[in-house]
Design a protein around this motif. Structure first.
Motif, mmCIF file in Angstrom:
data_model
loop_
_atom_site.group_PDB
_atom_site.id
_atom_site.type_symbol
_atom_site.label_atom_id
_atom_site.label_comp_id
_atom_site.label_asym_id
_atom_site.label_seq_id
_atom_site.Cartn_x
_atom_site.Cartn_y
_atom_site.Cartn_z
ATOM 1 N N ARG A 1 17.537 8.769 11.467
ATOM 2 C CA ARG A 1 16.548 9.609 10.785
ATOM 3 C C ARG A 1 15.733 8.768 9.796
ATOM 4 N NH1 ARG A 1 20.898 13.447 11.407
ATOM 5 N NH2 ARG A 1 20.150 15.346 12.442
ATOM 6 N N GLN A 2 16.419 7.868 9.103
ATOM 7 C CA GLN A 2 15.679 6.978 8.201
ATOM 8 C C GLN A 2 14.733 6.063 8.966
ATOM 9 O OE1 GLN A 2 18.776 5.331 5.284
ATOM 10 N NE2 GLN A 2 16.857 5.251 4.158
ATOM 11 N N GLN A 3 15.172 5.600 10.124
ATOM 12 C CA GLN A 3 14.328 4.700 10.913
ATOM 13 C C GLN A 3 13.091 5.425 11.434
ATOM 14 O OE1 GLN A 3 17.571 3.541 13.401
ATOM 15 N NE2 GLN A 3 18.343 2.075 11.893
ATOM 16 N N VAL A 4 13.236 6.688 11.794
ATOM 17 C CA VAL A 4 12.066 7.496 12.163
ATOM 18 C C VAL A 4 11.142 7.651 10.957
ATOM 19 C CG1 VAL A 4 11.299 9.812 12.826
ATOM 20 C CG2 VAL A 4 13.210 8.740 14.035
ATOM 21 N N ALA A 5 11.743 7.904 9.774
ATOM 22 C CA ALA A 5 10.947 8.045 8.556
ATOM 23 C C ALA A 5 10.197 6.751 8.235
ATOM 24 C CB ALA A 5 11.847 8.438 7.383
ATOM 25 N N LEU A 6 10.830 5.612 8.492
ATOM 26 C CA LEU A 6 10.176 4.325 8.268
ATOM 27 C C LEU A 6 8.951 4.161 9.168
ATOM 28 C CD1 LEU A 6 13.393 2.178 7.920
ATOM 29 C CD2 LEU A 6 11.626 2.381 6.166
ATOM 30 N N VAL A 7 9.083 4.576 10.431
ATOM 31 C CA VAL A 7 7.939 4.509 11.345
ATOM 32 C C VAL A 7 6.814 5.411 10.844
ATOM 33 C CG1 VAL A 7 7.137 5.043 13.670
ATOM 34 C CG2 VAL A 7 9.316 3.864 13.362
ATOM 35 N N LEU A 8 7.175 6.614 10.371
ATOM 36 C CA LEU A 8 6.155 7.523 9.826
ATOM 37 C C LEU A 8 5.474 6.900 8.612
ATOM 38 C CD1 LEU A 8 8.063 10.942 10.055
ATOM 39 C CD2 LEU A 8 6.136 10.185 11.464
ATOM 40 N N GLY A 9 6.267 6.260 7.754
ATOM 41 C CA GLY A 9 5.694 5.605 6.589
ATOM 42 C C GLY A 9 4.717 4.506 6.979
ATOM 43 N N VAL A 10 5.062 3.755 8.017
ATOM 44 C CA VAL A 10 4.172 2.702 8.524
ATOM 45 C C VAL A 10 2.856 3.308 8.997
ATOM 46 C CG1 VAL A 10 3.840 1.076 10.427
ATOM 47 C CG2 VAL A 10 5.965 1.041 9.125
ATOM 48 N N LEU A 11 2.936 4.382 9.761
ATOM 49 C CA LEU A 11 1.724 5.009 10.297
ATOM 50 C C LEU A 11 0.853 5.571 9.179
ATOM 51 C CD1 LEU A 11 3.224 6.811 13.429
ATOM 52 C CD2 LEU A 11 1.883 4.703 13.362
ATOM 53 N N PHE A 12 1.483 6.237 8.201
ATOM 54 C CA PHE A 12 0.709 6.766 7.069
ATOM 55 C C PHE A 12 0.025 5.621 6.315
ATOM 56 C CE2 PHE A 12 3.966 10.438 6.823
ATOM 57 C CZ PHE A 12 3.234 11.178 7.738
ATOM 58 N N GLY A 13 0.772 4.556 6.053
ATOM 59 C CA GLY A 13 0.209 3.418 5.329
ATOM 60 C C GLY A 13 -0.922 2.753 6.092
ATOM 61 N N ALA A 14 -0.751 2.592 7.412
ATOM 62 C CA ALA A 14 -1.777 1.947 8.231
ATOM 63 C C ALA A 14 -3.084 2.730 8.207
ATOM 64 C CB ALA A 14 -1.276 1.804 9.669
ATOM 65 N N LEU A 15 -3.004 4.047 8.151
ATOM 66 C CA LEU A 15 -4.212 4.878 8.124
ATOM 67 C C LEU A 15 -4.926 4.806 6.781
ATOM 68 C CD1 LEU A 15 -2.797 8.036 9.961
ATOM 69 C CD2 LEU A 15 -4.498 6.438 10.860
ATOM 70 N N VAL A 16 -4.165 4.569 5.700
ATOM 71 C CA VAL A 16 -4.709 4.640 4.353
ATOM 72 C C VAL A 16 -5.255 3.297 3.866
ATOM 73 C CG1 VAL A 16 -4.036 4.972 1.929
ATOM 74 C CG2 VAL A 16 -3.294 6.597 3.666
ATOM 75 N N ILE A 17 -4.594 2.199 4.240
ATOM 76 C CA ILE A 17 -4.913 0.890 3.648
ATOM 77 C C ILE A 17 -6.345 0.411 3.950
ATOM 78 C CG2 ILE A 17 -4.323 -1.577 3.715
ATOM 79 C CD1 ILE A 17 -1.374 -0.699 3.955
ATOM 80 N N PRO A 18 -6.840 0.460 5.206
ATOM 81 C CA PRO A 18 -8.183 -0.085 5.478
ATOM 82 C C PRO A 18 -9.311 0.536 4.659
ATOM 83 C CG PRO A 18 -6.966 0.152 7.517
ATOM 84 C CD PRO A 18 -6.153 0.835 6.470
ATOM 85 N N PRO A 19 -9.394 1.875 4.519
ATOM 86 C CA PRO A 19 -10.494 2.398 3.697
ATOM 87 C C PRO A 19 -10.398 1.999 2.230
ATOM 88 C CG PRO A 19 -9.032 4.179 4.415
ATOM 89 C CD PRO A 19 -8.655 2.972 5.187
ATOM 90 N N ILE A 20 -9.166 1.842 1.719
ATOM 91 C CA ILE A 20 -9.015 1.389 0.330
ATOM 92 C C ILE A 20 -9.512 -0.051 0.202
ATOM 93 C CG2 ILE A 20 -7.368 0.937 -1.527
ATOM 94 C CD1 ILE A 20 -5.603 3.144 -0.319
ATOM 95 N N LEU A 21 -9.159 -0.883 1.178
ATOM 96 C CA LEU A 21 -9.637 -2.264 1.187
ATOM 97 C C LEU A 21 -11.164 -2.308 1.266
ATOM 98 C CD1 LEU A 21 -7.096 -4.083 3.546
ATOM 99 C CD2 LEU A 21 -7.499 -4.580 1.136
ATOM 100 N N ASP A 22 -11.734 -1.468 2.105
ATOM 101 C CA ASP A 22 -13.194 -1.427 2.238
ATOM 102 C C ASP A 22 -13.857 -1.012 0.924
ATOM 103 O OD1 ASP A 22 -14.607 -2.327 4.422
ATOM 104 O OD2 ASP A 22 -14.073 -0.621 5.669
#
Length: 650
Positions: free
Chosen positions: A447-468
């Motif tokens: 369950r934690q490993q699934v949560a880690l994957v979700l965290g990765v996906l959420f972070g990947a969606l958020v980081i590029p616009p902040i960088l831009d």
């Protein structure tokens, strides 16, 4: 998402809260990382906020709160990708961050990091005595918040965390107001050379030192001595060039020379650590295969909760399937450039590099996080080694020192590959810490490993616009057209310089060779100590001591000494286990307070556009002596209070 025999854990409300915290923490980390080169650990702040929010709902559990901090910490640590991607802006290859291309690079690297870490959990968490300071601290916060233990013990434990938190947050607030010093430094001449002695007044680092123990603290201190007392005076012999301040000369020499020696030491120590871990990793994979066979036989429900990882077939299949989008990404990035005539060979070599280097880096980063915590781990050093590796492979294919356009294209490709590998590094650096927390609070690994994957996906969606946004607002130092307020992005500049040095043919290999020799010597000493059965000298910790700035590491050995003295006192008490745990909780509080303040301050700095938004004075000549006095008094008072509270019979 729950079972009748297991408490509420991977819930929709927990996922939603984790996603919200991801946006906040990732934005704060990206800004601070690009501004000053430092990020903050998000696990503990996320755990504290989660407990406060979910308490308003019925049926919330310690495991559910653990999932929230797992999601938020995965996304928060993934923001360290800023140590690589801005390099593409700096060399003028990108003018912005292409959204889906950036999302894909971050996501695929992060997911690989999660998958590589699954078999490592058995080797480095359940089958290891690594301290995992931040994982233990997060678990203690969750336990106290959930009321684990007796009522009186829990009351005193909560008081220890609160007092430690108030002290560390309070000192950091005073420092940001410039009433006391945030750090102190002085330059000292040694012979014809010079060095610098510096420290940050960070109570959180004292807490980390308390939790990691004496062996790691001493090893880091030895690394500091090698880097700052031995190497730096030699590299600065003869004094600064005309017109250069001595302090600037010392600082530049550390960045351009000593850090490369440290990277060489970390590289050799990393290889040795991996070789020693092959047995535990193999046993971890064998255990995962045995668990998979048990599931197929219909006996999955009888598996102990600590054996319930993601199925090893899913893990292996995901790793192999990830190579397809990686190939597509790299091919798209290389389109129209000088790589095209050798595209097939370059893609094959690069994909194999990601596959193999990912295993090595996941193992090493997980081990380093186990030693001193995710937020103090020298992740940029791993980025240097990753950039070095792919650059050497490109030299083998294309040669070095070509025309400017070709070299620029190869440097850009090297950085793009490094970004993928760096995603593996950042996540494996964090999620074994999270899995340690899960082990201590009774969480289900898969369950934690699934949560880690979700965290990765959420972070990947958020980081590029902040960088831009930050690129458009401030820009990056060294990039074409950068203004005076451009963000330094120091790690990205360093990693980019490595790729340029290798591919341009002007890298000073003697520095890395010196570091490798030091690493080999430390390994030999460590083996002798271990065989004598008395002590150890973790080679990676020595490498970290050389590589990291003294201001970030000096207090870790101090904290380790204080923690050792406290634990020796605790052993003589009527309830040694309780007395020792009170020390752990007080140290945890020091980490909690500074982490929570870091989140708040990052938001304030981002909103105002100034890292000095809280300053009430421009200069304070008494800041350093006041800082030393307040810092020392805070520690004396906290440890005195903790001893008094721990010595009372429960």
């Amino acid at each position: 998402m729950t079972t009748p025999t297991h408490p509420s854990e991977l819930t929709l409300r927990g996922i939603a809260l984790g996603a919200v915290l991801t946006v906040l923490f990732t934005a704060a980390n990206v800004y601070l990382g690009l501004k000053i080169g430092l990020t903050f650990a998000t696990s503990i702040p996320a755990a504290v906020i989660s407990m406060a929010v979910l308490k308003a709902f019925s049926g919330s559990t310690i495991q559910e709160n653990n999932i929230v901090q797992t999601i938020a910490s995965a996304a928060g640590t993934l923001s360290a990708i800023i140590f690589v991607l801005p390099g593409l802006i700096m060399i003028g290859w990108w003018t912005g961050f292409p959204y889906w291309q950036s999302v894909a690079v971050i996501a695929v690297g992060g997911i690989l990091g999660v998958m590589y870490s699954v078999p490592l959990r058995r080797a480095l968490v359940t089958g290891s005595d690594l301290p995992y300071p931040e994982g233990v601290a997060a678990a203690e916060v969750l336990k106290v918040g959930a009321g684990v233990g007796g009522a009186e013990e829990n009351k005193r434990g909560l008081a220890a965390i609160v007092l430690g938190s108030l002290l560390s947050a309070g000192y950091t607030l005073l420092a940001k107001m410039k009433l006391v010093a945030e750090e102190a430094a002085t330059v000292v001449k040694i012979g014809s050379g010079a060095t610098s002695f510096s420290t940050s007044f960070s109570l959180a680092l004292i807490g980390v030192g308390h939790l990691v123990g004496l062996a790691v603290g001493v090893a880091m201190l030895i690394g500091l001595v090698i880097g700052w007392i031995v190497l730096l005076p030699q590299f600065t012999a003869g004094g600064p060039p005309a017109g250069t301040e001595l302090a600037d000369f010392v600082s530049t020499t550390f960045r351009q020379k000593v850090r490369f020696v440290g990277a060489g030491t970390i590289g050799v120590a990393a290889i040795w650590t991996l070789l020693k871990m092959l047995g535990p990793i193999a046993r971890g994979i064998a255990g995962a295969l045995a668990a998979a066979r048990q599931r197929k036989a219909g006996q999955g429900a009888s598996l102990d909760i600590t054996e319930q990882d993601l199925p090893i077939g899913v893990v292996g299949g995901t790793i192999l399937l990830s190579m397809l989008p990686i190939g597509v990404l790299l091919a798209g990035f290389a389109q129209g450039g000088p790589i095209m005539p050798m595209l097939g060979t370059t893609l094959a070599v690069s994909i194999l590099y990601v596959l193999v280097a990912g295993i090595v880096i996941a193992s090493v980063c997980g081990y380093m996080a186990g030693l001193i915590g995710a937020s103090n781990s020298p992740i940029s050093g791993v980025g240097i080694l990753s950039s070095l590796g792919i650059s050497l492979l490109l030299v083998a294919i294309f040669g070095q020192g070509g025309d400017e356009a070709t070299t620029k294209a190869l440097v850009a490709f090297a950085l793009f590959v490094t970004a993928i590998v760096f995603g593996v590094a950042t996540i494996s650096n964090d999620n074994l810490q999270d899995l340690k927390t899960g082990q201590l609070v009774g969480a289900t690994p898969w369950r934690q490993q699934v949560a880690l994957v979700l965290g990765v996906l959420f972070g990947a969606l958020v980081i590029p616009p902040i960088l831009d946004l930050l690129n458009a607002t401030f820009g990056f130092q060294g990039a074409p057209g950068a203004g005076k307020d451009a963000l330094a992005a120091p790690q990205a500049a360093l990693i980019t310089a490595i790729a340029q040095g290798v591919l341009g043919g002007n890298l000073d290999w003697s520095l890395i060779g010196t570091g490798a020799a030091i690493g080999a010597g430390v390994i030999a000493i460590d083996e002798l100590l271990r065989r004598s059965g008395t002590r150890s000298l973790p080679p990676l910790a020595v490498g970290m001591g050389i590589y990291l700035p003294m201001a970030l590491t000096l207090l870790i050995p101090v904290g380790a000494i204080l923690g050792t003295l406290y634990n020796r006192w605790a052993e003589r008490q009527s309830d040694p286990a309780f007395a020792e745990r009170m020390g752990v909780l007080a140290a945890t509080g020091l980490i909690v307070g500074e982490s929570l303040f870091g989140v708040a301050f990052a938001g304030i700095a981002a909103a105002t556009g100034s890292p000095e938004a809280l300053a009430v004075l421009e200069e304070n000549p008494l800041a350093a002596p006041l800082g030393i006095a307040v810092f020392a008094l805070a520690l004396v008072w906290l440890y005195g209070w903790t001893r008094k509270a721990a010595s009372k019979a429960v």
